[in-house]
Design a protein around this motif. Structure first.
Motif, PDB file in Angstrom:
ATOM      1  N   ILE A 140      -2.933   0.831  -9.687  1.00 26.69           N
ATOM      2  CA  ILE A 140      -4.286   1.174  -9.246  1.00 26.69           C
ATOM      3  C   ILE A 140      -4.276   2.532  -8.541  1.00 26.69           C
ATOM      4  O   ILE A 140      -5.099   3.413  -8.827  1.00 26.69           O
ATOM      5  N   GLU A 141      -3.335   2.700  -7.621  1.00 32.04           N
ATOM      6  CA  GLU A 141      -3.236   3.966  -6.906  1.00 32.04           C
ATOM      7  C   GLU A 141      -2.857   5.105  -7.841  1.00 32.04           C
ATOM      8  O   GLU A 141      -3.303   6.244  -7.676  1.00 32.04           O
ATOM      9  N   GLY A 142      -2.008   4.802  -8.845  1.00 35.35           N
ATOM     10  CA  GLY A 142      -1.610   5.826  -9.805  1.00 35.35           C
ATOM     11  C   GLY A 142      -2.778   6.315 -10.651  1.00 35.35           C
ATOM     12  O   GLY A 142      -2.919   7.524 -10.905  1.00 35.35           O
ATOM     13  N   VAL A 143      -3.642   5.384 -11.105  1.00 36.24           N
ATOM     14  CA  VAL A 143      -4.815   5.768 -11.889  1.00 36.24           C
ATOM     15  C   VAL A 143      -5.740   6.652 -11.057  1.00 36.24           C
ATOM     16  O   VAL A 143      -6.220   7.698 -11.523  1.00 36.24           O
ATOM     17  N   ILE A 144      -5.987   6.236  -9.817  1.00 35.27           N
ATOM     18  CA  ILE A 144      -6.853   7.025  -8.935  1.00 35.27           C
ATOM     19  C   ILE A 144      -6.281   8.422  -8.736  1.00 35.27           C
ATOM     20  O   ILE A 144      -7.001   9.429  -8.799  1.00 35.27           O
ATOM     21  N   VAL A 202       0.832  -1.210   0.000  1.00 38.08           N
ATOM     22  CA  VAL A 202       0.000   0.000   0.000  1.00 38.08           C
ATOM     23  C   VAL A 202       0.865   1.257   0.000  1.00 38.08           C
ATOM     24  O   VAL A 202       0.660   2.180  -0.801  1.00 38.08           O
ATOM     25  N   CYS A 203       1.856   1.296   0.891  1.00 39.02           N
ATOM     26  CA  CYS A 203       2.691   2.503   1.032  1.00 39.02           C
ATOM     27  C   CYS A 203       3.641   2.681  -0.140  1.00 39.02           C
ATOM     28  O   CYS A 203       3.719   3.764  -0.746  1.00 39.02           O
ATOM     29  N   PHE A 204       4.368   1.623  -0.486  1.00 43.04           N
ATOM     30  CA  PHE A 204       5.322   1.739  -1.582  1.00 43.04           C
ATOM     31  C   PHE A 204       4.603   1.847  -2.918  1.00 43.04           C
ATOM     32  O   PHE A 204       5.036   2.588  -3.809  1.00 43.04           O
ATOM     33  N   GLY A 205       3.472   1.119  -3.066  1.00 41.25           N
ATOM     34  CA  GLY A 205       2.675   1.262  -4.277  1.00 41.25           C
ATOM     35  C   GLY A 205       2.160   2.678  -4.440  1.00 41.25           C
ATOM     36  O   GLY A 205       2.158   3.237  -5.542  1.00 41.25           O
ATOM     37  N   GLY A 206       1.743   3.276  -3.326  1.00 41.36           N
ATOM     38  CA  GLY A 206       1.322   4.674  -3.382  1.00 41.36           C
ATOM     39  C   GLY A 206       2.462   5.598  -3.758  1.00 41.36           C
ATOM     40  O   GLY A 206       2.279   6.565  -4.505  1.00 41.36           O
ATOM     41  N   GLY A 207       3.662   5.294  -3.248  1.00 41.59           N
ATOM     42  CA  GLY A 207       4.835   6.090  -3.600  1.00 41.59           C
ATOM     43  C   GLY A 207       5.132   6.041  -5.085  1.00 41.59           C
ATOM     44  O   GLY A 207       5.420   7.077  -5.719  1.00 41.59           O
ATOM     45  N   ILE A 208       5.063   4.844  -5.678  1.00 46.45           N
ATOM     46  CA  ILE A 208       5.297   4.718  -7.120  1.00 46.45           C
ATOM     47  C   ILE A 208       4.229   5.488  -7.892  1.00 46.45           C
ATOM     48  O   ILE A 208       4.524   6.175  -8.876  1.00 46.45           O
ATOM     49  N   GLY A 209       2.966   5.378  -7.434  1.00 46.07           N
ATOM     50  CA  GLY A 209       1.887   6.105  -8.101  1.00 46.07           C
ATOM     51  C   GLY A 209       2.109   7.611  -8.073  1.00 46.07           C
ATOM     52  O   GLY A 209       1.867   8.307  -9.067  1.00 46.07           O
ATOM     53  N   MET A 210       2.602   8.122  -6.946  1.00 50.21           N
ATOM     54  CA  MET A 210       2.874   9.562  -6.839  1.00 50.21           C
ATOM     55  C   MET A 210       4.012   9.980  -7.756  1.00 50.21           C
ATOM     56  O   MET A 210       3.945  11.035  -8.406  1.00 50.21           O
ATOM     57  N   PHE A 211       5.059   9.161  -7.833  1.00 48.27           N
ATOM     58  CA  PHE A 211       6.179   9.489  -8.711  1.00 48.27           C
ATOM     59  C   PHE A 211       5.734   9.432 -10.174  1.00 48.27           C
ATOM     60  O   PHE A 211       6.198  10.216 -11.004  1.00 48.27           O
ATOM     61  N   THR A 212       4.835   8.501 -10.491  1.00 47.86           N
ATOM     62  CA  THR A 212       4.299   8.415 -11.849  1.00 47.86           C
ATOM     63  C   THR A 212       3.547   9.690 -12.202  1.00 47.86           C
ATOM     64  O   THR A 212       3.739  10.260 -13.283  1.00 47.86           O
ATOM     65  N   CYS A 213       2.698  10.148 -11.308  1.00 51.72           N
ATOM     66  CA  CYS A 213       1.940  11.379 -11.537  1.00 51.72           C
ATOM     67  C   CYS A 213       2.867  12.578 -11.671  1.00 51.72           C
ATOM     68  O   CYS A 213       2.690  13.432 -12.553  1.00 51.72           O
ATOM     69  N   PHE A 214       3.859  12.652 -10.802  1.00 54.49           N
ATOM     70  CA  PHE A 214       4.799  13.774 -10.830  1.00 54.49           C
ATOM     71  C   PHE A 214       5.520  13.834 -12.176  1.00 54.49           C
ATOM     72  O   PHE A 214       5.645  14.899 -12.781  1.00 54.49           O
ATOM     73  N   SER A 215       5.989  12.676 -12.670  1.00 55.63           N
ATOM     74  CA  SER A 215       6.722  12.634 -13.937  1.00 55.63           C
ATOM     75  C   SER A 215       5.826  12.995 -15.117  1.00 55.63           C
ATOM     76  O   SER A 215       6.242  13.719 -16.030  1.00 55.63           O
ATOM     77  N   ALA A 216       4.591  12.480 -15.106  1.00 58.47           N
ATOM     78  CA  ALA A 216       3.699  12.675 -16.243  1.00 58.47           C
ATOM     79  C   ALA A 216       3.117  14.089 -16.304  1.00 58.47           C
ATOM     80  O   ALA A 216       2.801  14.590 -17.389  1.00 58.47           O
ATOM     81  N   LEU A 217       2.974  14.754 -15.155  1.00 54.29           N
ATOM     82  CA  LEU A 217       2.269  16.036 -15.107  1.00 54.29           C
ATOM     83  C   LEU A 217       3.194  17.232 -14.875  1.00 54.29           C
ATOM     84  O   LEU A 217       2.721  18.374 -14.819  1.00 54.29           O
ATOM     85  N   LEU A 218       4.498  16.989 -14.755  1.00 51.78           N
ATOM     86  CA  LEU A 218       5.427  18.062 -14.382  1.00 51.78           C
ATOM     87  C   LEU A 218       5.365  19.245 -15.336  1.00 51.78           C
ATOM     88  O   LEU A 218       5.314  20.403 -14.907  1.00 51.78           O
ATOM     89  N   GLU A 219       5.367  18.970 -16.635  1.00 53.97           N
ATOM     90  CA  GLU A 219       5.349  20.061 -17.614  1.00 53.97           C
ATOM     91  C   GLU A 219       4.076  20.900 -17.487  1.00 53.97           C
ATOM     92  O   GLU A 219       4.109  22.135 -17.559  1.00 53.97           O
ATOM     93  N   GLN A 220       2.945  20.247 -17.277  1.00 52.88           N
ATOM     94  CA  GLN A 220       1.673  20.961 -17.163  1.00 52.88           C
ATOM     95  C   GLN A 220       1.616  21.776 -15.865  1.00 52.88           C
ATOM     96  O   GLN A 220       1.034  22.861 -15.833  1.00 52.88           O
TER      97      GLN A 220
END
Length: 471
Positions: A386-390, A253-271
């Protein structure tokens, strides 16, 4: 020593110098292929994020449709992640790597159809991009799950964390390359065809190397006691064991959430940055610093953990420091003219955040042993998707449309740019909450290391008893 060699428990020690050289060559070639494939897949995933505005303008689509080129990776990886864990633990590493390489290559080629005149679908060319991303997304779980399996089967115990670190960090290396290369290759939208062609080259190379060069499912001579005496549980049995394993669930749960947050950060940084007036080049540089310092942090922590075995302490400290860095970035990104603060916070965020990744994967194996490595790491990755999509959907829903007369570098439509202030603050808050939960509640034994220690003790006792002369 003769008894050890005969029993096969310490096989590499009894090999000739030539045989040892061949064993080293096999394992490092496989590591290089997995690294190249992992790097290529990450580049294909993040191709459009650093130039999202120009992609939207070139294909005459909305920013939301550009974001779906990243989100589709997360969605497809959720169901296919379970298939990938079965492939790795039941069919084998060789099959997983080759299948991933072919899917990755086919996806990169299909994406190029969108800019080929004789394949043109007119206003529907976007769907070539989407179909190609879907194939690349199918490849992702197979290669993302491979590092832990590769380290367990092909590397001795004192090199496992380092091997896992090298192969795992090739994924953020691909993110780094995409962050830097995409803005350079696409100063204007008309250069997007060049970018698609350049990104297909690593995928083609990785596919050729994997298909021609990988011949063995497992090494002829196992490098460690756990690799020699493999006791991995059947897939479904292992899955049930994981779902009843409290420390593993907390880690997932915790590490999966961490990966999801890093995914969002990388994908949305430019915006996030363009609305405040920062250029695409600066956003790419910020992403590059985020990844470069992440690679450095992962390298140093991998060496440290291989030496000390302090898996839990290292991940807890790094998780807390990365949460603090995310808070600094969230505050700095609210204002214009904060380039230095943003660069420093991104660097620190990456240094401590990425460092957790390979160690947490090793920790997942340690707390779930004897469940197969593909299953234990794969389930965490599925949780992260799953956490990344949410998170991606939630963060986009929290954005606010601002008028186009505000200073902005976003090349958007007549509706204006999106303000990401609230989403970034929410992301920092979630990261801090995850870090606190992990520090307080996660505790586990190192089951694989204990099993290998017991195996060594039994082997030593057997050797000593064999050396005692009969009365």
């Amino acid at each position: 020593m003769e008894q050890d060699e005969a029993s096969g428990l310490l096989p590499e020690r009894g090999l000739s110098r030539l045989s040892r050289f061949k064993a080293y060559r096999r394992r490092w070639f496989l590591l290089v292929v997995v690294c190249l494939l992992n790097c290529s897949n990450a580049m294909l995933w993040l191709t459009f994020a650093p130039v999202a505005d120009k992609t939207a303008a070139y294909f005459h689509i909305s920013m939301e449709m550009v974001n779906w080129l990243s989100i589709v990776y997360l969605l497809i990886s959720i169901p296919f992640g379970l298939v990938a864990t079965w492939v790795l633990d039941s069919v084998g590493l060789r099959c997983a790597v080759i299948l991933s390489a072919w899917l990755n290559m086919m996806g990169s080629i299909i994406r190029m159809f969108s800019v080929m005149k004789f394949m043109s679908l007119g206003s529907q060319n976007y769907w070539y991009l989407f179909a190609g991303q879907c194939l690349c997304a199918l490849a992702q779980p197979l290669v993302i799950f491979s590092p832990t399996k590769l380290a367990a089967l092909w590397f001795p115990d004192h090199q496992r964390a380092t091997a896992n670190m090298i192969s795992s960090m090739s994924n953020p290396l691909g993110i780094l390359i995409a962050n830097v290369l995409s803005p350079i290759l696409v100063p204007e939208g008309k250069h997007i065809p060049l970018m698609l062609g350049v990104y297909a080259i690593p995928a083609l190379t990785a596919c050729a190397l994997a298909t021609v060069g990988i011949h063995e499912k497992v090494p002829p001579t196992p490098p460690s006691a756990s690799a020699t005496n493999s006791t991995s549980q059947p897939f479904l049995t292992g899955l049930k064991m994981l779902l009843r394993n409290k420390p593993y669930i907390i880690l997932a749960v915790c590490f999966g959430g961490g990966i999801g947050m890093f995914t969002c950060f990388s994908a949305l940084l430019e915006q996030i940055l363009c609305e405040k007036g920062y250029s695409n080049v600066f956003a790419g540089l910020n992403g590059a610093l985020f990844t470069v310092f992440g690679l450095l942090g992962a390298f140093l922590l991998g060496l440290y953990v291989d030496w000390t075995r302090n898996f839990i302490e290292s991940t807890k400290i790094c998780f807390c420091l990365s949460a603090l860095a995310s808070i600094v970035f969230a505050v700095a990104s609210r204002f214009r003219g904060q380039a230095i603060a943003l660069a420093i916070s991104s660097s620190v965020f990456g240094f401590f955040g990425f460092a957790i990744y390979p160690i947490a994967m090793e920790l997942a194996v340690e707390c779930s042993y004897p469940v197969g490595e593909g299953t234990s790491t794969g389930l965490i990755f599925v949780a992260s998707q799953i956490e990344g999509v949410i998170l991606m959907i939630l963060l986009q829903a929290l954005t606010v449309r601002v008028s186009e007369d505000r200073p902005s570098t976003c090349a958007l439509d007549q509706d204006g740019a999106l303000d990401w202030t609230t989403p970034v603050l929410v992301l920092a808050g979630l990261c801090s909450a995850m870090a606190c939960f992990y520090v307080i509640f996660f505790h586990t034994d190192y089951k694989r290391l204990h099993a290998e220690t017991n195996s060594d003790l039994v082997r030593t006792e057997d050797t000593e008893s064999a050396d005692v002369p009969e009365a």
